[in-house]
Write a protein that holds these residues in place. Structure first.
Motif, PDB file in Angstrom:
ATOM      1  N   GLY A  26       0.838  -1.202   0.000  1.00  0.00           N
ATOM      2  CA  GLY A  26       0.000   0.000   0.000  1.00  0.00           C
ATOM      3  C   GLY A  26       0.863   1.237   0.000  1.00  0.00           C
ATOM      4  N   ASP A 123      -7.330   7.705  -5.568  1.00  0.00           N
ATOM      5  CA  ASP A 123      -7.348   6.633  -6.574  1.00  0.00           C
ATOM      6  C   ASP A 123      -7.402   7.152  -8.008  1.00  0.00           C
ATOM      7  N   LYS A 217      -9.203  -6.221  -7.234  1.00  0.00           N
ATOM      8  CA  LYS A 217      -8.411  -6.438  -6.018  1.00  0.00           C
ATOM      9  C   LYS A 217      -6.988  -5.940  -6.214  1.00  0.00           C
ATOM     10  N   ALA A 218      -6.486  -5.206  -5.211  1.00  0.00           N
ATOM     11  CA  ALA A 218      -5.099  -4.735  -5.280  1.00  0.00           C
ATOM     12  C   ALA A 218      -4.163  -5.923  -5.097  1.00  0.00           C
ATOM     13  N   PHE A 221       1.572  -2.704  -4.921  1.00  0.00           N
ATOM     14  CA  PHE A 221       1.843  -1.294  -5.177  1.00  0.00           C
ATOM     15  C   PHE A 221       3.329  -1.141  -5.468  1.00  0.00           C
TER      16      PHE A 221
ATOM     17  N   LYS B 126      -2.233  -2.640 -14.708  1.00  0.00           N
ATOM     18  CA  LYS B 126      -1.439  -1.691 -13.926  1.00  0.00           C
ATOM     19  C   LYS B 126      -1.960  -0.290 -14.186  1.00  0.00           C
ATOM     20  N   ILE B 136      -0.436   0.896  -9.038  1.00  0.00           N
ATOM     21  CA  ILE B 136      -1.126  -0.233  -8.435  1.00  0.00           C
ATOM     22  C   ILE B 136      -1.363  -1.302  -9.511  1.00  0.00           C
ATOM     23  N   THR B 137      -1.195  -2.564  -9.111  1.00  0.00           N
ATOM     24  CA  THR B 137      -1.571  -3.674  -9.984  1.00  0.00           C
ATOM     25  C   THR B 137      -2.869  -4.229  -9.441  1.00  0.00           C
ATOM     26  N   VAL B 138      -3.898  -4.284 -10.281  1.00  0.00           N
ATOM     27  CA  VAL B 138      -5.192  -4.787  -9.828  1.00  0.00           C
ATOM     28  C   VAL B 138      -5.570  -6.033 -10.618  1.00  0.00           C
TER      29      VAL B 138
END
Ligand SMILES: Cc1cc2nc3c(=O)[nH]c(=O)nc-3n(C[C@H](O)[C@H](O)[C@H](O)COP(=O)(O)OP(=O)(O)OC[C@H]3O[C@@H](n4cnc5c(N)ncnc54)[C@H](O)[C@@H]3O)c2cc1C
Lengths: 249, 317
Positions: A26, A123, A217-218, A221, B126, B136-138
């Motif tokens: 995070g 975000d 879903k993360a 980071f 990404k 962030i990779t989701v």
């Protein structure tokens, strides 16, 4: 009653230098300054101005998230919102969930307008207003830099890649605020005192019939790729020579 | 197998060049079939251009008078209907795509990944958050339909196809609302290259101090064949038009050369130029943060430096 719904998201202040946690789970948010999302502040300011012109009677500020969001709602009340609704939840709120909650509130409150920031600076999704408009089946005027209410219609100027676009929309509708829509007012001390007495309702998502779902879903980071510091040139001639060498001028 | 539908943004009968970048992004999903959708009052010219992009196997056209000025309110219901046969629906991270795609995602009850920098697989993407200060990779569950906007600055354009893809006109049944009406669009007309796709960009900040002073940048840009950009401070002050803003909330660009004149280098500005090949900064303050990211930095007064720079690049030595 002619009502405007405004979103107030609690985000890391725009002046904070964000860092990714070394373990990639995070970003570091412990102890950092939190604020109202700047675009939401602009949204609220616009709602207040519409009310001050006598074109609306009540401004309702909504925040979705943990208990701490009440700080930002108190700021909104101090700026001039009439009352606040805190949808309290510790769940991860994707724009889709935020839009479903806002939709339920827009219907419950029978609002003429929902004004939300065009994006949240955490975000950077830029989705909630458009999703709200779709769920509600109402017009959207995104990236607004000018709003003119004419009876049950609005004329909205939007900042688009090509320049400025104007749309005419029927109310109720969703407007998303861009930077140049207005300059939000400063909160004065007496207003902060007054805000303490304004109504703040706390409900949970289930009371609105919404279950937060996390669909993106993360996984991890990463810090962004860093640009390396280049060279300082002493004069224009040296700069031109260097750029000529690379075929850039 | 993944089937990807990309919205082919266009204006004035021309396909937006960023669409070829979206196609390149989509090719990150192995084995995907890629189709483009053109919504227009008259789709022929745009469809023909779309069919020329390598990797595209079909172009679908949806013709309707209301699409003379495509709006999210009227395109979204049709796009959502068309999307039924697809696993992924992509659009560019332009103001058009940012406006449209979330409306489509909500109609489809699908999640949206905004500003994707990479489609690593059919389920993994990404994207930048916090003004690009973190990536962030989701991931979505396998089989989830995904809507995305593509951060076009992260991709080169896909090349030209050996032979054009077939073009198919479809008619749809979705009802089009009349609650949203186009009135007008005004652009600051210029013959300079388009900022979003220009190879060279000259950009000015608050230091320019007036609309009139921006002329020294226009003059230099014309000599270089460059587009002109601006910081938010310069746009807010009215020195430059809103469509010139570069940054987190303006345009994200990736030119070969970005020449920043009198711009301090705030994080929100830098996020718009991270992918520039070469950054040149001219600033009178040696401590300005822009120098931390500049490939070439020159401390000086832009009102002296810029005219001298223009003079030197015009001479042949
Ligand atoms: C939510 C949010 C979103 C934002 N989005 C954006 C965005 O998209 N794009 C953007 O640009 N900003 C954005 N900003 C604003 C950003 O934080 C900065 O305020 C802005 O970029 C500053 O613009 P500037 O560099 O022109 O002005 P300043 O920071 O005032 O810098 C002016 C610079 O000019 C130099 N200078 C002065 N005179 C001269 C001279 N004669 N010769 C040479 N140099 C000189 C000074 O040393 C200084 O470094 C955003 C802010 C927020 C809160």
């Amino acid at each position: 009653m002619k009502r405007i719904l405004v979103s107030i998201k609690r985000v890391v202040d725009y002046n904070v230098r964000i860092r990714v946690k070394p373990d990639g789970t995070g970003v570091i948010t412990d102890g950092v300054k939190m604020s109202v999302n700047p675009f939401d502040e602009i949204a609220l300011e616009e709602a207040l101005r519409i009310k001050e012109k006598g074109l609306a009677e009540e401004v309702v500020a909504v925040s979705i998230g943990p208990a701490d969001c009440q700080q930002q709602l108190r700021t909104a009340l101090a700026m001039g919102a009439d009352r606040a609704v805190h949808v309290q939840t510790d769940a991860i709120i994707e724009p889709g969930t935020a839009a479903r909650l806002m939709h339920k509130l827009a219907e419950r409150e029978q609002v003429m307008l929902a004004i939300v920031g065009k994006q949240a600076i955490d975000d950077d999704c830029n989705q909630t207003g458009q999703m709200l408009a779709a769920l509600w089946g109402r017009p959207q005027a995104t990236f607004a830099s000018k709003v003119e209410i004419n009876g049950d219609q609005a004329l909205v100027t939007r900042e688009v890649d090509a320049g400025l676009e104007t749309l005419e929309i029927d109310l109720p509708a969703v407007i998303t605020a861009d930077l140049r829509l207005n300059e939000p007012r400063y909160v004065k001390l007496p207003d902060i005192m007054k805000a303490k007495k304004k109504p703040l309702e706390t409900i949970d998502p289930a009371a609105l019939g919404v279950t937060p779902v996390e669909r993106l879903k993360a996984v991890k980071f990463d810090p962004p790729a860093q640009r390396s510091k280049g060279v300082m040139v002493k004069d224009v001639q040296e700069l031109v020579t260097a750029l000529r060498g690379k075929g850039l001028v | 197998m993944s089937k990807i539908l990309i919205v082919a943004e266009h204006a004035g009968g021309k396909l937006n060049p960023v669409i070829a970048k979206c196609v390149h992004c989509a090719t990150g999903i192995a084995g995907a079939e890629i189709h483009l959708a053109v919504f227009a009052a008259d789709a022929a010219a745009v469809a023909a251009q779309a069919a020329q992009i390598a990797g595209v196997t079909k172009v679908v056209t949806v013709t309707h008078a209301v699409h003379a000025n495509p709006l999210a309110a009227t395109v979204a219901p049709q796009l959502a209907e068309l999307a039924q046969g697809y696993s992924h629906i992509f659009g560019p991270s332009t103001t058009f795509g940012k406006d449209l795609m979330p409306r489509v995602a909500a109609l489809l009850d699908a999640p949206q990944a905004s500003d994707i920098m990479a489609a690593e697989s059919a389920t993994r993407f990404k994207r930048p958050i916090y003004a690009g200060n973190a990536i962030i990779t989701v991931e979505v569950e396998a089989g989830t339909r995904v809507v995305a906007t593509v951060r076009t600055a992260s991709f080169e354009a896909a090349g030209a196809a050996a032979s054009p893809a077939p073009i198919e006109a479809v008619s749809l049944s979705a009802a089009l609302p009349t609650h949203t009406r186009f009135v007008s669009v005004t652009s600051a007309r210029s013959d300079r290259p388009d900022l979003q796709t220009a190879k060279k960009v000259v950009s000015g900040g608050r230091a320019l101090a007036s609309t009139d002073n921006f002329k020294i940048l226009y003059s230099l840009a014309d000599k270089m064949g460059a587009a002109v950009g601006a910081s938010r401070a310069a746009v807010d002050a009215g020195y430059a038009a809103n469509d010139m803003q570069v940054g987190q909330t303006g345009k994200i660009i990736a030119p070969d050369i970005y020449l920043a004149c009198g711009i301090s280098g705030a994080i929100q500005h830098l996020t718009g130029i991270k992918d520039a090949r070469t950054i040149v900064a001219i600033n009178k303050d040696p401590e300005a943060p822009i120098f931390e990211v500049a490939d070439y930095g020159l401390v000086g007064d832009l009102f002296q430096v810029v005219p001298e720079f223009e003079k030197l690049i015009s001479s042949d030595s």
